[in-house]
Design an enzyme around this catalytic site. Structure first.
Site, PDB file in Angstrom:
ATOM      1  N   HIS A 175      88.284  86.922 -42.929  1.00 18.16           N
ATOM      2  CA  HIS A 175      87.590  87.700 -41.898  1.00 18.16           C
ATOM      3  C   HIS A 175      88.578  88.143 -40.817  1.00 18.16           C
ATOM      4  O   HIS A 175      88.571  89.308 -40.391  1.00 18.16           O
ATOM      5  CB  HIS A 175      86.478  86.834 -41.295  1.00 18.16           C
ATOM      6  CG  HIS A 175      85.753  87.455 -40.142  1.00 18.16           C
ATOM      7  ND1 HIS A 175      84.501  88.008 -40.259  1.00 18.16           N
ATOM      8  CD2 HIS A 175      86.105  87.605 -38.829  1.00 18.16           C
ATOM      9  CE1 HIS A 175      84.116  88.473 -39.083  1.00 18.16           C
ATOM     10  NE2 HIS A 175      85.071  88.236 -38.195  1.00 18.16           N
ATOM     11  N   GLU A 176      89.438  87.232 -40.388  1.00 23.97           N
ATOM     12  CA  GLU A 176      90.399  87.567 -39.329  1.00 23.97           C
ATOM     13  C   GLU A 176      91.480  88.516 -39.832  1.00 23.97           C
ATOM     14  O   GLU A 176      91.941  89.387 -39.090  1.00 23.97           O
ATOM     15  CB  GLU A 176      91.022  86.286 -38.764  1.00 23.97           C
ATOM     16  CG  GLU A 176      90.026  85.342 -38.106  1.00 23.97           C
ATOM     17  CD  GLU A 176      89.180  86.034 -37.046  1.00 23.97           C
ATOM     18  OE1 GLU A 176      89.673  86.979 -36.401  1.00 23.97           O
ATOM     19  OE2 GLU A 176      88.016  85.645 -36.866  1.00 23.97           O
ATOM     20  N   GLU A 259      82.208  93.445 -36.778  1.00 19.32           N
ATOM     21  CA  GLU A 259      82.011  92.099 -37.328  1.00 19.32           C
ATOM     22  C   GLU A 259      81.353  92.169 -38.704  1.00 19.32           C
ATOM     23  O   GLU A 259      81.720  91.426 -39.616  1.00 19.32           O
ATOM     24  CB  GLU A 259      81.163  91.259 -36.370  1.00 19.32           C
ATOM     25  CG  GLU A 259      81.868  90.895 -35.073  1.00 19.32           C
ATOM     26  CD  GLU A 259      83.160  90.136 -35.310  1.00 19.32           C
ATOM     27  OE1 GLU A 259      83.174  89.206 -36.137  1.00 19.32           O
ATOM     28  OE2 GLU A 259      84.169  90.487 -34.679  1.00 19.32           O
TER      29      GLU A 259
END
Length: 655
Positions: A175-176, A259
């Site tokens: 995700h990062e 996100e």
């Protein structure tokens, strides 16, 4: 996932950010004028001021003066914050209380997160970033910070290390990495800087109130000015609260959809929706959630994987946890994973446990690169369905990351040691000719005993020389976290030694140029003043000259005869739409021409960079074989352009 398109989208979001910011500032300036008028009216209510009868509390002079003062205050606050953030991700991580995890850490939990970050870096085509641990935070959270991939860092809380298993950590780290590759990371830093100017007004109001309260307590008498100063302080504080309202609204408007995108990218990277989904379930069912205790969590809340501050749904910088899980797992039953806070510190590991952990780490590193290879293959398979099929022309894939598992354990350990890693990089530049190698070693200057450094460098050289040349670049990429542990003085001496090693034979070849500029690109931001590349060129024709130099160089270095060289150049030129450029003479494609041309290409817009890399890949893929030097040149070009290295699925032809 088209990361170049997402970078363009992030750049457009930056324009919206500036527009929203300007609107917020205009509103605050208008409210400031009303506040000043109210204060003047209060001052005028006493006999101490003799204002003329024709006075106007909303005169043009006052309006201009207040507007200039407010604008200057906001600009100064932004400039100060930007100066604080100029060092990139490292500075942000340290300001949040993060401590860099040593690349050779013996702590099992820390080893696990280091391995996960390594595998994601290899799979995404970028060098391994440093990892920072927020050891005082029990909430489950993580972030990526930096201006460019070169100065990016990954941060993670102690709570995440304690509560998440390896599969879930993979989802969080993926995700990062999506935020790094999509351009969100730079946007997040700009958000921090711009919004600090608005929030500063509230800080100024608090300071005035605090000063007035202290002055009142230390004085034996009070006067009418106390009330007026307090009113001014409360007014500024109210303006600051309004500014905070706009700041939270801007952050929420920009970051929520990013996100969702990062969650989807995490699934694509890992090919496992349960990893990121289970991590979110644990955050939702965990007593401490994703909250942070650091005072800076308010201004950096949009950077984290979960809400660092509990705000109302209108101001939340992240979508609701359940909504995010539902998008990943449409058939999710709504059950969260309950976890309790671990309040008791873990015991110190015994010597036997540490030895077992060290052995486990070496084995895990080998597994890591195989997972990375699998992730690469999965991403390439997905890309075959999109418009990037030219990156995967053959199923006969030889991934260098997978071959890393065959490197000697001693060499891998040395590459993770902050002191020994220097010897590894020196060894990558040593000549195969004994006399030349002896001269290079004699030129090395080091604080460490010179004989010890030479012995360690020769040992690393023997290990490197015993395996294929295709291991050189991935080994270097694994070494960057340890290299970033150097001091400024060590870095200067290290770079001086690199230049001495390269110039020992009075010439610089393409491999040496690539290695040196990869090292400089990924380390200089921490030790030098660096000017980042900026998008300037929005059209291909404007870059035809530097592109011709780079494309001609690749054509010459990757093909053996004139016919293939000409064909490779033509395919690359045609694929980007430059039908009139011609192959340059070989003498115009040397290192001194190649370097400046690549740096100019770095100033293209993201979508233009994508087309450039595709054209270069089309050139090297003509013979459906990839030489080691071609791969190193492509990866170096991508790095200097701040792009992920393209994963080219071809048979590797050894020169």
């Amino acid at each position: 996932m088209n990361f170049f398109a997402e970078q363009d989208h992030a750049r457009r979001n930056s324009k919206w950010l500036i527009l929203l910011f300007v609107i917020a500032v205009i509103i605050l300036i208008g409210l400031s004028n009303i506040l000043i008028a109210a204060c003047l009216w209060m001052f005028d209510s006493t006999s101490e001021l003799n204002l003329p009868d024709n006075r106007s509390f909303f005169s043009a002079d006052i309006l201009v003066f207040v507007s200039l003062v407010m604008t200057s205050v906001i600009i100064c606050a932004i400039a100060f914050k930007w100066f604080q953030l100029k060092d990139g991700g490292r500075r942000i991580a340290e300001s949040l209380g993060g401590q860099r995890i040593p690349p050779n850490s013996q702590h099992p939990e820390q080893q696990q997160i280091l391995n996960v970050v390594e595998e994601m870096a290899l799979a995404s085509g970028m060098p391994v970033p440093s990892v920072y641990l927020l050891k005082d935070e029990i909430g489950i959270n993580a972030f990526a910070a930096g201006h460019t991939p070169a100065d990016a860092v990954i941060g993670i809380t102690q709570g995440a290390l304690e509560q998440l298993n390896r599969e879930q950590l993979q989802g969080v780290v993926a995700h990062e990495f999506s935020h790094i590759l999509n351009g969100d990371m730079r946007l997040n830093v700009r958000l921090i800087a711009l919004l600090s100017g608005i929030v500063f007004i509230a800080n100024l109001g608090e300071f005035i109130l605090h000063t007035q309260r202290y002055s009142h307590r230390s004085s034996s008498r009070s006067n009418n000015n106390d009330a007026r100063v307090a009113a001014a302080g409360f007014g500024l504080l109210a303006l600051g609260w309004i500014g905070l309202f706009f700041a939270n609204m801007i952050k929420a408007a920009i970051s929520r959809q990013r996100e969702y995108l990062a969650d989807a990218s995490a699934v694509q990277f890992t090919r496992n929706p349960n990893g990121i989904a289970d991590a979110l379930k644990i955050i939702g069912g965990y007593d401490a959630g994703s909250g942070l205790r650091t005072p800076l969590s308010q201004e950096t809340s949009h950077m984290f994987i979960g809400d660092a501050r509990r705000l109302g749904s209108f101001f939340a910088t992240h979508p609701a946890i359940k909504s995010r899980i539902k998008r990943i797992l449409p058939r999710w039953d709504g059950a969260l994973i309950k976890r309790d806070i671990k309040k008791v510190a873990k015991p110190i590991y015994s010597k036997t446990s540490q030895q077992q952990a060290k052995k486990q780490r070496q084995e895990q590193l080998k597994k890591t690169v195989f997972v990375a290879a699998a992730a690469e293959a999965a991403i390439n398979a997905l890309d075959n369905k999109s418009d990037k099929a030219e990156f995967t022309l053959s199923e006969n894939t030889v991934t260098v990351s997978g071959e890393l598992a065959h490197l000697p354990d001693g060499l891998l350990s040395l590459a993770h040691d902050p002191c020994g890693v220097i010897s590894v990089v020196y060894a990558l530049l040593l000549s195969n000719y004994e006399a030349q190698r002896a001269k290079q070693l004699d030129d090395i200057k080091d604080n460490l005993s010179k004989s010890s450094r030479i012995e360690e460098t020769l040992q690393a050289w023997n290990w490197i020389n015993s395996v294929d040349k295709s291991y050189r670049l991935p080994l270097l990429e694994l070494s960057f976290p340890a290299l970033k542990c150097m001091s400024a003085k060590q870095y200067q001496r290290f770079m001086d030694n690199l230049r001495s090693l390269i110039k020992a034979d009075q010439q610089v070849d393409m491999y040496e140029w690539c290695l040196y500029h990869l090292v400089k690109h990924y380390l200089s931001h921490q030790f030098e003043k660096v000017t980042h590349s900026k998008p300037v060129y929005s059209s291909i024709p404007a870059l035809s000259e530097p592109f011709s130099v780079v494309l001609s160089s690749l054509a010459y270095f990757g093909h053996d005869n004139d016919t293939e060289t000409q064909r490779a150049f033509g395919i690359g030129a045609n694929s980007i739409g430059l039908y009139t450029i011609t192959l340059l003479p070989l003498e115009q494609c040397q290192v001194e021409h190649f370097g400046p041309a690549v740096k100019k290409l770095a100033n293209a817009y993201p979508q233009i960079k994508q087309r450039i890399l595709r054209a270069l890949v089309a050139c090297v893929c003509l013979d459906k074989q990839l030489t080691v030097l071609e791969n190193e040149m492509i990866r170096c070009i991508a790095a200097v352009m701040d792009c992920p290295g393209p994963q080219i699925s071809l048979g590797v032809r050894r020169p």
